[in-house]
Design a protein around this motif. Sequence first.
Motif, PDB file in Angstrom:
ATOM      1  N   THR A 183      23.427 -15.649 -21.106  1.00 43.29           N
ATOM      2  CA  THR A 183      23.681 -15.006 -19.814  1.00 43.29           C
ATOM      3  C   THR A 183      22.563 -15.330 -18.838  1.00 43.29           C
ATOM      4  O   THR A 183      22.804 -15.677 -17.677  1.00 43.29           O
ATOM      5  N   LEU A 184      21.326 -15.200 -19.325  1.00 43.95           N
ATOM      6  CA  LEU A 184      20.176 -15.428 -18.450  1.00 43.95           C
ATOM      7  C   LEU A 184      20.060 -16.883 -18.015  1.00 43.95           C
ATOM      8  O   LEU A 184      19.554 -17.170 -16.921  1.00 43.95           O
ATOM      9  N   VAL A 185      20.523 -17.818 -18.852  1.00 45.00           N
ATOM     10  CA  VAL A 185      20.496 -19.230 -18.463  1.00 45.00           C
ATOM     11  C   VAL A 185      21.362 -19.450 -17.229  1.00 45.00           C
ATOM     12  O   VAL A 185      20.939 -20.089 -16.255  1.00 45.00           O
ATOM     13  N   SER A 186      22.598 -18.919 -17.254  1.00 46.30           N
ATOM     14  CA  SER A 186      23.499 -19.061 -16.096  1.00 46.30           C
ATOM     15  C   SER A 186      22.982 -18.288 -14.892  1.00 46.30           C
ATOM     16  O   SER A 186      23.025 -18.770 -13.757  1.00 46.30           O
ATOM     17  N   LEU A 187      22.473 -17.085 -15.147  1.00 46.61           N
ATOM     18  CA  LEU A 187      21.992 -16.249 -14.045  1.00 46.61           C
ATOM     19  C   LEU A 187      20.785 -16.892 -13.363  1.00 46.61           C
ATOM     20  O   LEU A 187      20.700 -16.909 -12.127  1.00 46.61           O
ATOM     21  N   ALA A 188      19.867 -17.429 -14.161  1.00 46.23           N
ATOM     22  CA  ALA A 188      18.670 -18.061 -13.590  1.00 46.23           C
ATOM     23  C   ALA A 188      19.055 -19.241 -12.703  1.00 46.23           C
ATOM     24  O   ALA A 188      18.493 -19.426 -11.619  1.00 46.23           O
ATOM     25  N   SER A 189      20.024 -20.026 -13.153  1.00 44.60           N
ATOM     26  CA  SER A 189      20.473 -21.163 -12.349  1.00 44.60           C
ATOM     27  C   SER A 189      21.132 -20.691 -11.058  1.00 44.60           C
ATOM     28  O   SER A 189      20.921 -21.271  -9.988  1.00 44.60           O
ATOM     29  N   ALA A 190      21.942 -19.637 -11.150  1.00 45.50           N
ATOM     30  CA  ALA A 190      22.609 -19.101  -9.956  1.00 45.50           C
ATOM     31  C   ALA A 190      21.586 -18.560  -8.960  1.00 45.50           C
ATOM     32  O   ALA A 190      21.682 -18.801  -7.747  1.00 45.50           O
ATOM     33  N   ILE A 191      20.605 -17.828  -9.457  1.00 42.94           N
ATOM     34  CA  ILE A 191      19.554 -17.274  -8.597  1.00 42.94           C
ATOM     35  C   ILE A 191      18.804 -18.400  -7.887  1.00 42.94           C
ATOM     36  O   ILE A 191      18.490 -18.327  -6.694  1.00 42.94           O
ATOM     37  N   ALA A 192      18.522 -19.476  -8.636  1.00 37.57           N
ATOM     38  CA  ALA A 192      17.800 -20.612  -8.049  1.00 37.57           C
ATOM     39  C   ALA A 192      18.607 -21.251  -6.937  1.00 37.57           C
ATOM     40  O   ALA A 192      18.066 -21.602  -5.877  1.00 37.57           O
ATOM     41  N   GLY A 225      18.504 -19.541  -3.730  1.00 35.12           N
ATOM     42  CA  GLY A 225      17.211 -19.548  -3.051  1.00 35.12           C
ATOM     43  C   GLY A 225      16.557 -18.183  -3.032  1.00 35.12           C
ATOM     44  O   GLY A 225      15.719 -17.889  -2.175  1.00 35.12           O
ATOM     45  N   ASP A 226      16.926 -17.339  -3.998  1.00 31.77           N
ATOM     46  CA  ASP A 226      16.426 -15.965  -4.054  1.00 31.77           C
ATOM     47  C   ASP A 226      15.159 -15.928  -4.901  1.00 31.77           C
ATOM     48  O   ASP A 226      15.215 -15.759  -6.123  1.00 31.77           O
ATOM     49  N   LEU A 284      12.777 -13.670  -4.956  1.00 28.93           N
ATOM     50  CA  LEU A 284      12.553 -12.331  -5.512  1.00 28.93           C
ATOM     51  C   LEU A 284      13.443 -12.104  -6.728  1.00 28.93           C
ATOM     52  O   LEU A 284      13.000 -11.566  -7.758  1.00 28.93           O
ATOM     53  N   GLY A 285      14.711 -12.526  -6.614  1.00 28.21           N
ATOM     54  CA  GLY A 285      15.609 -12.411  -7.760  1.00 28.21           C
ATOM     55  C   GLY A 285      15.136 -13.243  -8.937  1.00 28.21           C
ATOM     56  O   GLY A 285      15.276 -12.845 -10.096  1.00 28.21           O
ATOM     57  N   GLY A 286      14.556 -14.397  -8.651  1.00 23.34           N
ATOM     58  CA  GLY A 286      14.017 -15.241  -9.713  1.00 23.34           C
ATOM     59  C   GLY A 286      12.902 -14.550 -10.461  1.00 23.34           C
ATOM     60  O   GLY A 286      12.824 -14.614 -11.700  1.00 23.34           O
ATOM     61  N   LYS A 287      12.024 -13.867  -9.719  1.00 24.84           N
ATOM     62  CA  LYS A 287      10.937 -13.129 -10.376  1.00 24.84           C
ATOM     63  C   LYS A 287      11.494 -11.985 -11.227  1.00 24.84           C
ATOM     64  O   LYS A 287      10.955 -11.680 -12.294  1.00 24.84           O
ATOM     65  N   SER A 288      12.571 -11.365 -10.752  1.00 26.83           N
ATOM     66  CA  SER A 288      13.191 -10.278 -11.529  1.00 26.83           C
ATOM     67  C   SER A 288      13.751 -10.800 -12.848  1.00 26.83           C
ATOM     68  O   SER A 288      13.597 -10.165 -13.896  1.00 26.83           O
ATOM     69  N   VAL A 289      14.396 -11.963 -12.793  1.00 25.30           N
ATOM     70  CA  VAL A 289      14.925 -12.567 -14.014  1.00 25.30           C
ATOM     71  C   VAL A 289      13.788 -12.890 -14.972  1.00 25.30           C
ATOM     72  O   VAL A 289      13.868 -12.631 -16.184  1.00 25.30           O
ATOM     73  N   HIS A 290      12.710 -13.441 -14.429  1.00 22.91           N
ATOM     74  CA  HIS A 290      11.551 -13.782 -15.264  1.00 22.91           C
ATOM     75  C   HIS A 290      10.975 -12.520 -15.920  1.00 22.91           C
ATOM     76  O   HIS A 290      10.663 -12.515 -17.118  1.00 22.91           O
ATOM     77  N   CYS A 291      10.861 -11.449 -15.149  1.00 22.82           N
ATOM     78  CA  CYS A 291      10.345 -10.186 -15.704  1.00 22.82           C
ATOM     79  C   CYS A 291      11.243  -9.661 -16.817  1.00 22.82           C
ATOM     80  O   CYS A 291      10.754  -9.138 -17.838  1.00 22.82           O
ATOM     81  N   ASN A 339      12.991 -22.486 -21.180  1.00 22.35           N
ATOM     82  CA  ASN A 339      13.481 -23.668 -20.455  1.00 22.35           C
ATOM     83  C   ASN A 339      14.246 -23.271 -19.199  1.00 22.35           C
ATOM     84  O   ASN A 339      14.141 -23.923 -18.152  1.00 22.35           O
ATOM     85  N   ALA A 340      15.037 -22.197 -19.308  1.00 23.89           N
ATOM     86  CA  ALA A 340      15.828 -21.740 -18.155  1.00 23.89           C
ATOM     87  C   ALA A 340      14.922 -21.280 -17.017  1.00 23.89           C
ATOM     88  O   ALA A 340      15.210 -21.540 -15.838  1.00 23.89           O
ATOM     89  N   ILE A 341      13.820 -20.619 -17.344  1.00 24.02           N
ATOM     90  CA  ILE A 341      12.906 -20.145 -16.298  1.00 24.02           C
ATOM     91  C   ILE A 341      12.182 -21.326 -15.649  1.00 24.02           C
ATOM     92  O   ILE A 341      11.992 -21.358 -14.423  1.00 24.02           O
ATOM     93  N   VAL A 342      11.765 -22.305 -16.456  1.00 24.56           N
ATOM     94  CA  VAL A 342      11.144 -23.512 -15.895  1.00 24.56           C
ATOM     95  C   VAL A 342      12.109 -24.186 -14.926  1.00 24.56           C
ATOM     96  O   VAL A 342      11.734 -24.576 -13.804  1.00 24.56           O
ATOM     97  N   ASP A 343      13.365 -24.322 -15.337  1.00 22.53           N
ATOM     98  CA  ASP A 343      14.378 -24.955 -14.495  1.00 22.53           C
ATOM     99  C   ASP A 343      14.607 -24.154 -13.217  1.00 22.53           C
ATOM    100  O   ASP A 343      14.753 -24.727 -12.128  1.00 22.53           O
ATOM    101  N   MET A 344      14.630 -22.826 -13.343  1.00 18.03           N
ATOM    102  CA  MET A 344      14.866 -21.968 -12.176  1.00 18.03           C
ATOM    103  C   MET A 344      13.766 -22.159 -11.135  1.00 18.03           C
ATOM    104  O   MET A 344      14.042 -22.366  -9.947  1.00 18.03           O
TER     105      MET A 344
END
Length: 748
Positions: free
Chosen positions: A273-282, A285-286, A288-295, A311-316
């Motif tokens: 779920t987080l892999v898809s969400l991180a890509s969508a957030i990226a 261009g959000d 703040l949302g990216g930092k929330s996913v990372h947290c 890997n998903a966070i690096v890509d994001m």
Amino acid sequence: MRTSALPRGVEAVLVTSGQLRHLDPLLLHARAPPLLLANALISAFSRASFPILASQLLRHLLSSSPLRPDAFTFPPLIRAARCPSSAAQLHSCAIRLGLVRPSVFVSGAIVHAYLRFGRVPDAYRAFDEMPHRDVAAWNAMLSGLCRNARADEAVGLFGRMVRDGVACDSVTVSSVLPMCALLGDRALAAAVHRYVVKRGLDDELFVCNAMIDVYGKLGMLEEARKVFDGMASWDLVTWNSIISGYEQGGQVASAVEIFRGMRDSGVSPDVLTLVSLASAIAQCGDSLGGKSVHCYVIRRGWDVGDVIAGNAIVDMYAKQSNTEAAQRMFDSMPVRDVVSWNTLITGYMQNGLASEAIHAYSNMQTHEGVKPIQGTFVSVLPAYTHLGALQQGTRMHALSIKTGLNLDLYVGTCLIDLYAKCGKLDEAMLLFQQMHRRSTGPWNAIISCLGVHGHGSKALSVFSQMQQEGINPDHVTFVSLLAACSHVGLVDQGRNFFNMMQATYGIMPITRHYACMVDMLGRAGQLDEAFEFIQNMPIKPDSAVWGALLGACRIHGNVEMGKVASQHLFELDPENVGYYVLMSNMYAKVGKWDGVDEVRSSVRSQNLQKTPGWSSIEVKRSMNVFYSGNQMDLHPQHEKIQKELCELLAKMRSLGYVPDCSFVLQDVEEDEKQQILNNHSERLAIAFGIINTPPRTPLHIYKNLRVCGDCHNATKYISKITEREIIVRDSNRFHHFKDGYCSCGDFW
């Protein structure tokens, strides 16, 4: 009764000791029928990964035992076969005993084993020889074809099942649905869906999940949502499938919205779920949302315990152009796999940081156990291409041959691009001829490369060959064709291609096609037609379209139309300093210094930084980069380079060269303008190459901006004086200088 009727202690002793001599007494005194116990023991040996003991027991039954194997003896042995030869031997033994044709169990196991080892023809023969096939046998054949990536054959077998009246079950459709996505066949996916509804399988959860997944991968998001909304219940796989579908389909806001619905429904996300969400957030261009996913990843402990999440966070972060955060995340990961390295390398390349991408790859090479895969080559080769690092790129080519990846479609396409964009067009053509060319990728690459080298007619000839071989062009093909026509002024042919893509192939133009058309018309001096073309576009012109018009206005000195184009560009992309530079250059060229001051004042007020012009040359496996104008850190051979430039200038003047100071966009004295011209980055690189290479050695220069008219003229003189071929790749195309002439015919 347990699967093994022998007491667990007796079974364990036999398994660990390998002693079979007491088998007959055990069988004689057992309460269950002896053959049943023998079969159970063979099954136990097979499940416990003791195929030798299972084979010994089979030989015992065939030789000294009064018992004879039956249809239940062979399936576990065949399923446990370690190699195709073992499976074939067991197949032969079962045939001799007459157990194959009467038993669907033996035949099904044989089909499954052959497919597991990729022996598809043998599997077909065993399958076709079965006198009776239940749905499990059909499913075994179907799933085996899917595992062997034989999508067309799997779909054909499914059609055969339907025609033969076989009652397909949920396993059948769940196997064939992914093949629809693999083939990119939307009509087939819809047909399978109709069959699912007809058979009443649309109330099964994992069938619906498979439908959502295939619709998402095919970009059929409305259909995916209808399936989702019609389900009685959803599990984690359902949510992941629909979120992934929207993310891959570019509807990232919807993906984020559905994720919120998932949380509201009480379903906890997993790593996928987080892999898809991180890509969508990226993509949104959000930051703040990216930092929330990372947290969230940190709170769940996935940052240290799950490499996929890391890997998903690096890509994001890389997709958000925050390469520093991507590098920090990468450095903090306790475990990294080859995908981690590929993600970091790709992230740098996506942000135009080719040197950093190559540095990351060099660090990857120092880590034992991390070997390059297809994605590594596809990430690193464009970095070498961007920098013009041909010698390093050829070493990467050698490594691809060693690993057997040189024939891979994507790697091969990147190699074609590398050689062509490093000036080795003949080598690129040779690679193209050797490749499997049933996909558009290699064709698009070679057409594009021929275009940037100024071989427009050859590019059109290759396109004709592509059509003759039955390869349907895609939207990228027509971008390459239109660009090739633009480079050599083939306006009529370009118009024909623009019409052909819609009328013949049903490809609707996107902004890149419109930008190519504007560029082609503008370069040819047809500025009024180019402007009218923009006015009649059915879609809103973007910065690429207006940028193409502005570039054409600069070439032909049309300041008034350039103002109109620049006004649109300043609104669409206000932080792109390149457009301000173009407008400033246009004013300077016609001596309107008030306009120059106004544009430069606007740049200063917005704190925009002009991209410095640089040129590079690779000599003795080392890249040397030169910047135009005064440099803070002088090159070690600065004095020799300046001396060589002065000598070249004197020889050029004797042959009739006169500096064109209109390309100096500063209001200074004539002598200073000539000095500025003589220190443009490409001239510094050319002089360095002349000093450090044997006479008549070709020079390959790579420039990040377009070559100016005076440098273009000067390089023609230098090629004649030094009797060298000088190949210059600027930001737009290649220039092959030889004997005082350029391949572009002064049209660029």
